[in-house]
Design a protein around this motif. Structure first.
Motif, PDB file in Angstrom:
ATOM      1  N   THR A  54     -57.957  34.001 -24.588  1.00 23.20           N
ATOM      2  CA  THR A  54     -57.840  33.938 -23.128  1.00 23.20           C
ATOM      3  C   THR A  54     -58.748  34.931 -22.409  1.00 23.20           C
ATOM      4  OG1 THR A  54     -55.959  35.478 -23.219  1.00 23.20           O
ATOM      5  CG2 THR A  54     -55.469  33.119 -23.233  1.00 23.20           C
ATOM      6  N   PHE A  55     -59.185  35.986 -23.100  1.00 20.60           N
ATOM      7  CA  PHE A  55     -59.973  37.025 -22.434  1.00 20.60           C
ATOM      8  C   PHE A  55     -61.441  36.620 -22.293  1.00 20.60           C
ATOM      9  CE2 PHE A  55     -62.225  41.121 -22.152  1.00 20.60           C
ATOM     10  CZ  PHE A  55     -61.484  41.753 -21.152  1.00 20.60           C
ATOM     11  N   VAL A  56     -61.995  35.991 -23.325  1.00 25.87           N
ATOM     12  CA  VAL A  56     -63.398  35.555 -23.282  1.00 25.87           C
ATOM     13  C   VAL A  56     -63.458  34.209 -22.569  1.00 25.87           C
ATOM     14  CG1 VAL A  56     -65.427  34.928 -24.619  1.00 25.87           C
ATOM     15  CG2 VAL A  56     -63.949  36.782 -25.413  1.00 25.87           C
ATOM     16  N   PRO A  57     -64.180  34.121 -21.446  1.00 25.39           N
ATOM     17  CA  PRO A  57     -64.236  32.852 -20.703  1.00 25.39           C
ATOM     18  C   PRO A  57     -64.867  31.731 -21.532  1.00 25.39           C
ATOM     19  CG  PRO A  57     -65.098  34.687 -19.398  1.00 25.39           C
ATOM     20  CD  PRO A  57     -64.946  35.195 -20.795  1.00 25.39           C
ATOM     21  N   ALA A  58     -64.343  30.524 -21.349  1.00 27.87           N
ATOM     22  CA  ALA A  58     -64.915  29.360 -22.036  1.00 27.87           C
ATOM     23  C   ALA A  58     -66.344  29.096 -21.588  1.00 27.87           C
ATOM     24  CB  ALA A  58     -64.042  28.134 -21.777  1.00 27.87           C
ATOM     25  N   THR A  59     -66.695  29.617 -20.415  1.00 23.49           N
ATOM     26  CA  THR A  59     -68.040  29.412 -19.855  1.00 23.49           C
ATOM     27  C   THR A  59     -69.041  30.460 -20.325  1.00 23.49           C
ATOM     28  OG1 THR A  59     -67.384  30.688 -17.900  1.00 23.49           O
ATOM     29  CG2 THR A  59     -67.143  28.288 -17.792  1.00 23.49           C
ATOM     30  N   TYR A  60     -68.609  31.400 -21.180  1.00 22.73           N
ATOM     31  CA  TYR A  60     -69.529  32.441 -21.653  1.00 22.73           C
ATOM     32  C   TYR A  60     -70.720  31.785 -22.343  1.00 22.73           C
ATOM     33  CZ  TYR A  60     -71.443  36.521 -23.965  1.00 22.73           C
ATOM     34  OH  TYR A  60     -72.297  37.523 -24.389  1.00 22.73           O
ATOM     35  N   ASP A  61     -71.951  32.140 -21.899  1.00 19.41           N
ATOM     36  CA  ASP A  61     -73.146  31.464 -22.398  1.00 19.41           C
ATOM     37  C   ASP A  61     -74.121  32.374 -23.140  1.00 19.41           C
ATOM     38  OD1 ASP A  61     -74.156  32.991 -20.328  1.00 19.41           O
ATOM     39  OD2 ASP A  61     -74.838  31.288 -19.109  1.00 19.41           O
ATOM     40  N   GLY A  62     -73.729  33.625 -23.409  1.00 21.88           N
ATOM     41  CA  GLY A  62     -74.590  34.525 -24.161  1.00 21.88           C
ATOM     42  C   GLY A  62     -75.688  35.185 -23.343  1.00 21.88           C
ATOM     43  N   SER A  63     -75.678  35.004 -22.045  1.00 26.57           N
ATOM     44  CA  SER A  63     -76.678  35.635 -21.188  1.00 26.57           C
ATOM     45  C   SER A  63     -76.276  37.065 -20.860  1.00 26.57           C
ATOM     46  CB  SER A  63     -76.847  34.850 -19.890  1.00 26.57           C
ATOM     47  OG  SER A  63     -75.649  34.905 -19.120  1.00 26.57           O
ATOM     48  N   GLU A  64     -77.237  37.870 -20.414  1.00 29.74           N
ATOM     49  CA  GLU A  64     -76.918  39.240 -20.018  1.00 29.74           C
ATOM     50  C   GLU A  64     -75.965  39.247 -18.828  1.00 29.74           C
ATOM     51  OE1 GLU A  64     -80.064  41.991 -19.479  1.00 29.74           O
ATOM     52  OE2 GLU A  64     -80.948  41.653 -21.466  1.00 29.74           O
ATOM     53  N   ALA A  65     -76.120  38.286 -17.920  1.00 32.28           N
ATOM     54  CA  ALA A  65     -75.237  38.218 -16.756  1.00 32.28           C
ATOM     55  C   ALA A  65     -73.798  37.970 -17.188  1.00 32.28           C
ATOM     56  CB  ALA A  65     -75.713  37.116 -15.803  1.00 32.28           C
ATOM     57  N   ALA A  66     -73.603  37.065 -18.141  1.00 32.85           N
ATOM     58  CA  ALA A  66     -72.255  36.770 -18.633  1.00 32.85           C
ATOM     59  C   ALA A  66     -71.688  37.974 -19.383  1.00 32.85           C
ATOM     60  CB  ALA A  66     -72.284  35.542 -19.531  1.00 32.85           C
ATOM     61  N   ALA A  67     -72.535  38.648 -20.160  1.00 34.11           N
ATOM     62  CA  ALA A  67     -72.098  39.833 -20.895  1.00 34.11           C
ATOM     63  C   ALA A  67     -71.740  40.964 -19.935  1.00 34.11           C
ATOM     64  CB  ALA A  67     -73.184  40.280 -21.864  1.00 34.11           C
ATOM     65  N   ARG A  68     -72.469  41.067 -18.858  1.00 34.06           N
ATOM     66  CA  ARG A  68     -72.177  42.109 -17.865  1.00 34.06           C
ATOM     67  C   ARG A  68     -70.812  41.861 -17.216  1.00 34.06           C
ATOM     68  NH1 ARG A  68     -76.210  45.335 -16.482  1.00 34.06           N
ATOM     69  NH2 ARG A  68     -77.723  43.775 -17.193  1.00 34.06           N
ATOM     70  N   ARG A  69     -70.504  40.600 -16.955  1.00 29.36           N
ATOM     71  CA  ARG A  69     -69.184  40.267 -16.394  1.00 29.36           C
ATOM     72  C   ARG A  69     -68.075  40.591 -17.393  1.00 29.36           C
ATOM     73  NH1 ARG A  69     -72.274  35.899 -14.260  1.00 29.36           N
ATOM     74  NH2 ARG A  69     -71.694  34.523 -15.999  1.00 29.36           N
ATOM     75  N   LEU A  70     -68.351  40.347 -18.669  1.00 29.72           N
ATOM     76  CA  LEU A  70     -67.380  40.676 -19.713  1.00 29.72           C
ATOM     77  C   LEU A  70     -67.171  42.182 -19.794  1.00 29.72           C
ATOM     78  CD1 LEU A  70     -65.745  38.922 -21.642  1.00 29.72           C
ATOM     79  CD2 LEU A  70     -67.559  39.182 -23.334  1.00 29.72           C
ATOM     80  N   PHE A  71     -68.253  42.932 -19.668  1.00 30.70           N
ATOM     81  CA  PHE A  71     -68.170  44.395 -19.662  1.00 30.70           C
ATOM     82  C   PHE A  71     -67.268  44.873 -18.533  1.00 30.70           C
ATOM     83  CE2 PHE A  71     -69.615  48.510 -18.071  1.00 30.70           C
ATOM     84  CZ  PHE A  71     -69.590  49.281 -19.221  1.00 30.70           C
ATOM     85  N   GLU A  72     -67.433  44.297 -17.367  1.00 34.28           N
ATOM     86  CA  GLU A  72     -66.638  44.709 -16.215  1.00 34.28           C
ATOM     87  C   GLU A  72     -65.160  44.403 -16.431  1.00 34.28           C
ATOM     88  OE1 GLU A  72     -67.518  46.523 -13.612  1.00 34.28           O
ATOM     89  OE2 GLU A  72     -69.501  46.701 -14.530  1.00 34.28           O
ATOM     90  N   LYS A  73     -64.855  43.307 -17.125  1.00 36.97           N
ATOM     91  CA  LYS A  73     -63.452  42.989 -17.431  1.00 36.97           C
ATOM     92  C   LYS A  73     -62.857  44.043 -18.358  1.00 36.97           C
ATOM     93  CE  LYS A  73     -61.874  38.904 -18.259  1.00 36.97           C
ATOM     94  NZ  LYS A  73     -61.621  37.571 -18.854  1.00 36.97           N
ATOM     95  N   VAL A  74     -63.618  44.465 -19.363  1.00 37.01           N
ATOM     96  CA  VAL A  74     -63.135  45.494 -20.286  1.00 37.01           C
ATOM     97  C   VAL A  74     -62.977  46.816 -19.552  1.00 37.01           C
ATOM     98  CG1 VAL A  74     -63.579  46.738 -22.430  1.00 37.01           C
ATOM     99  CG2 VAL A  74     -64.223  44.325 -22.251  1.00 37.01           C
TER     100      VAL A  74
END
Length: 256
Positions: A54-74
């Motif tokens: 549930t934490f990793v979005p299904a839309t995660y595409d491996g881009s730096e922008a997506a990783a940056r959003r994941l970083f902000e969630k953590v």
């Protein structure tokens, strides 16, 4: 035959904590978890565990922008105020000589690569991350949780950078903060971006100690039987968790 024995010996080393743990592994885990509760709070410890599903979005595409959003969630989950940290994905291009870091203990013949680095700065601190992790979101989250842990422990003045077990303590903090599934699953396995047989040992506590830490995390939270999130663990971690948690539960029974 000797080659097989050497490989088995190496794999065993990759499952042993790199740093000496005062009082032994089990006592160190218990004492450190209790210290976290005193320092950070039982409300943080007792929050629902973070699940990869549930934490990793299904839309995660491996881009730096997506990783940056994941970083902000953590970062938000771990309680670090926005703006205190900046994340970069050019760790592999960084000149090691340009940044003073503690010497790394090496294991001959093992893959020993740095995937993350927390660097203090004048106005804000930086988390450097290897771009090789962009395609591995669960490993990326584990790496973020460890590096942001440095912000809470060293950046927050709770410990000093020269504490002998500070890296292991930072691994354990990720478990305390609810990221134990990510960290334990990522602790031992295939090297991101490497060959099929390239082995990775990512953290200082390693798979066995992190599995035991996750078991104590579940036990200390009053888990009865097997925790409902055990199905999100990799098989070796799951079996180790079940065995260790049963030991802790049995030992807590009256008369034991």
């Amino acid at each position: 035959m000797r080659r097989i024995k050497d490989q088995l010996a190496l794999l065993e080393q990759l499952r042993v904590p790199l740093e000496d743990l005062p009082g032994g592994q089990d006592q160190w885990i218990e004492d450190s978890m209790e210290w976290f509760i005193e320092q950070i709070g039982s409300d943080v410890f007792n929050r629902p565990i973070v699940r990869p599903s549930t934490f990793v979005p299904a839309t995660y595409d491996g881009s730096e922008a997506a990783a940056r959003r994941l970083f902000e969630k953590v970062r938000e989950r771990m309680g670090v105020p926005p703006g205190r940290l900046v994340v970069r994905f050019d760790l592999d291009d960084l000149d090691p000589a340009s940044i003073r870091t503690r010497a790394q203990r090496e294991l001959a013949g093992a893959t020993r690569l740095r995937f993350g680095l927390w660097v203090p700065g004048r106005n804000r601190n930086t988390v450097y991350t290897s771009a090789r992790l962009l395609g591995e979101p669960s490993v990326l989250v584990a790496n973020f949780a460890h590096e942001i842990g440095h912000e809470l422990l060293i950046g927050g003045g709770r410990i000093t950078a020269d504490r002998p077990d500070q890296e292991s303590l930072t691994d354990l903090l990720a478990v305390f903060q609810g990221f134990g599934i990510f960290v334990a699953n990522a602790s031992f396995g295939r090297l991101p971006g490497g060959g099929r047989n390239a082995t990775m040992a990512m953290f200082y506590l390693r798979e066995r100690a992190l599995t035991d830490a996750l078991a104590y995390y579940a036990f200390r939270r009053g888990t009865r039987g097997v925790p409902p999130w055990e199905d999100e663990l990799d098989r070796p971690v799951r079996s180790g968790l079940v065995a260790r948690l049963k030991q802790l539960q049995d030992a807590a029974q009256p008369g034991k």
